[in-house]
Design a protein around this motif. Structure first.
Motif, PDB file in Angstrom:
ATOM      1  N   VAL A  11      -1.063   3.833  10.464  1.00 63.74           N
ATOM      2  CA  VAL A  11      -2.122   3.245   9.646  1.00 63.74           C
ATOM      3  C   VAL A  11      -1.841   3.556   8.183  1.00 63.74           C
ATOM      4  CG1 VAL A  11      -4.580   3.192   9.132  1.00 63.74           C
ATOM      5  CG2 VAL A  11      -3.813   3.505  11.495  1.00 63.74           C
ATOM      6  N   ILE A  12      -1.881   2.541   7.326  1.00 63.11           N
ATOM      7  CA  ILE A  12      -1.670   2.731   5.904  1.00 63.11           C
ATOM      8  C   ILE A  12      -2.932   2.327   5.156  1.00 63.11           C
ATOM      9  CG2 ILE A  12      -0.639   0.428   5.684  1.00 63.11           C
ATOM     10  CD1 ILE A  12       1.009   1.506   3.361  1.00 63.11           C
ATOM     11  N   ARG A  13      -3.359   3.165   4.226  1.00 69.79           N
ATOM     12  CA  ARG A  13      -4.561   2.894   3.436  1.00 69.79           C
ATOM     13  C   ARG A  13      -4.180   2.016   2.256  1.00 69.79           C
ATOM     14  NH1 ARG A  13      -7.058   8.684   2.259  1.00 69.79           N
ATOM     15  NH2 ARG A  13      -8.869   7.470   1.666  1.00 69.79           N
ATOM     16  N   LEU A  14      -4.843   0.890   2.145  1.00 68.18           N
ATOM     17  CA  LEU A  14      -4.528  -0.097   1.113  1.00 68.18           C
ATOM     18  C   LEU A  14      -5.505   0.026  -0.045  1.00 68.18           C
ATOM     19  CD1 LEU A  14      -3.866  -3.152   3.460  1.00 68.18           C
ATOM     20  CD2 LEU A  14      -2.162  -1.726   2.336  1.00 68.18           C
ATOM     21  N   SER A  17       1.757  -5.230   8.430  1.00 70.74           N
ATOM     22  CA  SER A  17       2.347  -5.573   9.723  1.00 70.74           C
ATOM     23  C   SER A  17       3.743  -6.154   9.568  1.00 70.74           C
ATOM     24  CB  SER A  17       1.442  -6.570  10.466  1.00 70.74           C
ATOM     25  OG  SER A  17       1.376  -7.802   9.755  1.00 70.74           O
ATOM     26  N   LYS A  18       4.063  -6.662   8.379  1.00 72.14           N
ATOM     27  CA  LYS A  18       5.386  -7.256   8.136  1.00 72.14           C
ATOM     28  C   LYS A  18       6.111  -6.627   6.946  1.00 72.14           C
ATOM     29  CE  LYS A  18       5.178 -10.521  11.318  1.00 72.14           C
ATOM     30  NZ  LYS A  18       5.007 -11.924  10.934  1.00 72.14           N
ATOM     31  N   PHE A  19       5.376  -5.925   6.087  1.00 70.76           N
ATOM     32  CA  PHE A  19       5.972  -5.361   4.876  1.00 70.76           C
ATOM     33  C   PHE A  19       5.642  -3.883   4.759  1.00 70.76           C
ATOM     34  CE2 PHE A  19       5.732  -9.848   4.151  1.00 70.76           C
ATOM     35  CZ  PHE A  19       6.826 -10.175   3.358  1.00 70.76           C
ATOM     36  N   VAL A  20       6.500  -3.168   4.033  1.00 72.48           N
ATOM     37  CA  VAL A  20       6.309  -1.743   3.806  1.00 72.48           C
ATOM     38  C   VAL A  20       6.353  -1.469   2.306  1.00 72.48           C
ATOM     39  CG1 VAL A  20       8.782  -1.285   4.060  1.00 72.48           C
ATOM     40  CG2 VAL A  20       7.137   0.572   4.357  1.00 72.48           C
ATOM     41  N   TRP A  21       5.447  -0.578   1.848  1.00 69.33           N
ATOM     42  CA  TRP A  21       5.379  -0.220   0.431  1.00 69.33           C
ATOM     43  C   TRP A  21       6.279   0.978   0.159  1.00 69.33           C
ATOM     44  CZ3 TRP A  21       4.059  -1.756  -4.229  1.00 69.33           C
ATOM     45  CH2 TRP A  21       3.824  -0.810  -5.237  1.00 69.33           C
ATOM     46  N   LYS A  22       7.188   0.843  -0.820  1.00 71.05           N
ATOM     47  CA  LYS A  22       8.083   1.908  -1.217  1.00 71.05           C
ATOM     48  C   LYS A  22       7.600   2.513  -2.529  1.00 71.05           C
ATOM     49  CE  LYS A  22      11.130   1.288   2.133  1.00 71.05           C
ATOM     50  NZ  LYS A  22      11.412   2.319   3.154  1.00 71.05           N
ATOM     51  N   PRO A  23       7.017   3.727  -2.491  1.00 69.47           N
ATOM     52  CA  PRO A  23       6.470   4.326  -3.711  1.00 69.47           C
ATOM     53  C   PRO A  23       7.511   4.560  -4.797  1.00 69.47           C
ATOM     54  CG  PRO A  23       5.688   5.471  -1.751  1.00 69.47           C
ATOM     55  CD  PRO A  23       6.786   4.568  -1.311  1.00 69.47           C
ATOM     56  N   CYS A  28       1.605 -15.884   3.875  1.00 72.34           N
ATOM     57  CA  CYS A  28       0.937 -16.254   5.124  1.00 72.34           C
ATOM     58  C   CYS A  28       0.039 -15.128   5.651  1.00 72.34           C
ATOM     59  CB  CYS A  28       1.971 -16.616   6.195  1.00 72.34           C
ATOM     60  SG  CYS A  28       3.023 -18.022   5.781  1.00 72.34           S
ATOM     61  N   LEU A  29      -0.032 -14.025   4.906  1.00 64.26           N
ATOM     62  CA  LEU A  29      -0.760 -12.857   5.382  1.00 64.26           C
ATOM     63  C   LEU A  29      -1.887 -12.480   4.425  1.00 64.26           C
ATOM     64  CD1 LEU A  29       2.338 -10.647   6.302  1.00 64.26           C
ATOM     65  CD2 LEU A  29       0.935 -11.939   7.902  1.00 64.26           C
ATOM     66  N   THR A  30      -3.001 -12.016   4.992  1.00 68.24           N
ATOM     67  CA  THR A  30      -4.041 -11.410   4.164  1.00 68.24           C
ATOM     68  C   THR A  30      -3.578 -10.011   3.765  1.00 68.24           C
ATOM     69  OG1 THR A  30      -5.182 -10.492   6.092  1.00 68.24           O
ATOM     70  CG2 THR A  30      -5.854 -12.699   5.352  1.00 68.24           C
ATOM     71  N   TYR A  31      -4.295  -9.416   2.837  1.00 70.19           N
ATOM     72  CA  TYR A  31      -3.896  -8.089   2.353  1.00 70.19           C
ATOM     73  C   TYR A  31      -3.916  -7.057   3.475  1.00 70.19           C
ATOM     74  CZ  TYR A  31      -3.618  -4.143  -0.927  1.00 70.19           C
ATOM     75  OH  TYR A  31      -3.236  -3.011  -1.621  1.00 70.19           O
ATOM     76  N   ILE A  84      -0.652  -0.710  10.830  1.00 72.35           N
ATOM     77  CA  ILE A  84      -1.950  -1.338  10.646  1.00 72.35           C
ATOM     78  C   ILE A  84      -2.455  -1.023   9.241  1.00 72.35           C
ATOM     79  CG2 ILE A  84      -4.339  -1.425  11.458  1.00 72.35           C
ATOM     80  CD1 ILE A  84      -3.306  -0.536  14.195  1.00 72.35           C
ATOM     81  N   GLY A  85      -2.934  -2.039   8.540  1.00 68.76           N
ATOM     82  CA  GLY A  85      -3.491  -1.842   7.215  1.00 68.76           C
ATOM     83  C   GLY A  85      -4.982  -1.568   7.273  1.00 68.76           C
ATOM     84  N   TRP A  86      -5.457  -0.722   6.350  1.00 71.16           N
ATOM     85  CA  TRP A  86      -6.884  -0.411   6.262  1.00 71.16           C
ATOM     86  C   TRP A  86      -7.277  -0.400   4.791  1.00 71.16           C
ATOM     87  CZ3 TRP A  86      -9.282   4.378   4.569  1.00 71.16           C
ATOM     88  CH2 TRP A  86     -10.681   4.376   4.732  1.00 71.16           C
TER      89      TRP A  86
END
Length: 275
Positions: free
Chosen positions: A8-11, A66-72, A58-61, A86-88
């Motif tokens: 789970v990733i916090r958005l 589910s398809k992309f990963v954030w690289k800090p 094609c994706l909501t935020y 899963i995004g939250w």
């Protein structure tokens, strides 16, 4: 269950030019403002990904992880090569104003590349996120409140849930006011009349009262306590530090952390008396 990546990733998200900035006390503010993290938040990176990647649009935020990963380290979104997560989206209470309506829109819109795109519904650009929600039909009934209660029920404690949509019972307060007014001594009534005359006339003033508290009649009153324990004795009581966002450690440069246009600023503006 160990040896697995976080599922789970916090958005985070924010209003225009209101992204959070973290810095140390000894850092120069000019240097902080030039940091990439200030202008390249996770949310703004979502806009950039939607500009260049058709699959992203094609994706909501909330579905984006589910398809992309954030690289800090690079401050960018990349296509997910391993497992999906899963995004939250951070929870925001309904009384928070525009940022609440922004969050509501993020659950439905796909592929925006800027804030204007989020406020654009059927080709029309609206002046606020709230108006855009109305245009989408999200505020036509009680659905937004029902969804908010359901979401909060998964993690909110009982006390928080009771206060989530609290409205004071004005009819009950009027009866209490009349009852307490009859119990005032002559000295207390003089104080009460002096304060209420200043409130009703709009003249204003500062009064120091040493003794029992008095109650406002029909006006918006902010009641603050001198300590956390004292606040428990007041209906809806808050400490001064909590109500006015006063820093715990003060110096000659300290200011109350109250943003213009925020719900707290609007409440203080409408208040007729602060006790």
């Amino acid at each position: 269950m160990h040896y697995r990546d976080l599922s789970v990733i916090r958005l985070g998200f924010h209003l225009p030019d209101e992204q959070p900035v973290v810095f140390k006390d000894d850092e120069c503010l000019d240097d902080v403002a030039r940091k990439a993290s200030v202008k390249e938040s996770m949310f703004l990176g979502w806009f950039k990904a939607n500009k260049t990647n058709p699959e992203a649009r094609c994706l909501t935020y909330v579905k984006f992880p589910s398809k992309f990963v954030w690289k800090p380290d690079t401050r960018k979104w990349f296509l997910q090569k391993s497992h999906s997560v899963i995004g939250w989206i951070f929870f925001v209470p309904p009384r928070s104003g525009e940022i609440y309506y922004l969050r509501l829109l993020l659950n439905f819109l796909k592929g925006p590349t800027c804030y204007e795109d989020i406020k654009t519904i059927d080709g029309a650009v609206y002046s606020s996120f709230r108006d855009a929600c109305y245009a989408m039909g999200l505020l036509d009934d009680d659905k937004e409140y029902i969804d908010t209660i359901k979401e909060a029920s998964h993690w909110g404690l009982g006390e928080y849930l009771r206060k989530l949509f609290l409205r004071y019972n004005r009819r009950k307060l009027v009866g209490e006011h009349a009852a307490y007014l009859q119990q005032l001594t002559d000295e207390q009534r003089v104080v009460y009349n002096s304060i209420m005359e200043a409130v009703d006339s709009g003249r204003g003033g500062v009064f120091f009262l040493y003794g029992y508290s008095v109650r406002s009649k029909g006006q918006i009153a902010l009641i603050v306590a001198s300590s956390g324990i004292a606040s428990l004795l007041l209906p809806g009581g808050r400490t001064a530090h909590s109500r006015f966002a006063i820093l715990l450690k003060l110096d000659e440069f300290s200011t109350c952390n109250i943003k213009q246009g925020s719900a707290l600023a609007e409440l203080i503006t409408k208040a007729k008396i602060i006790i």
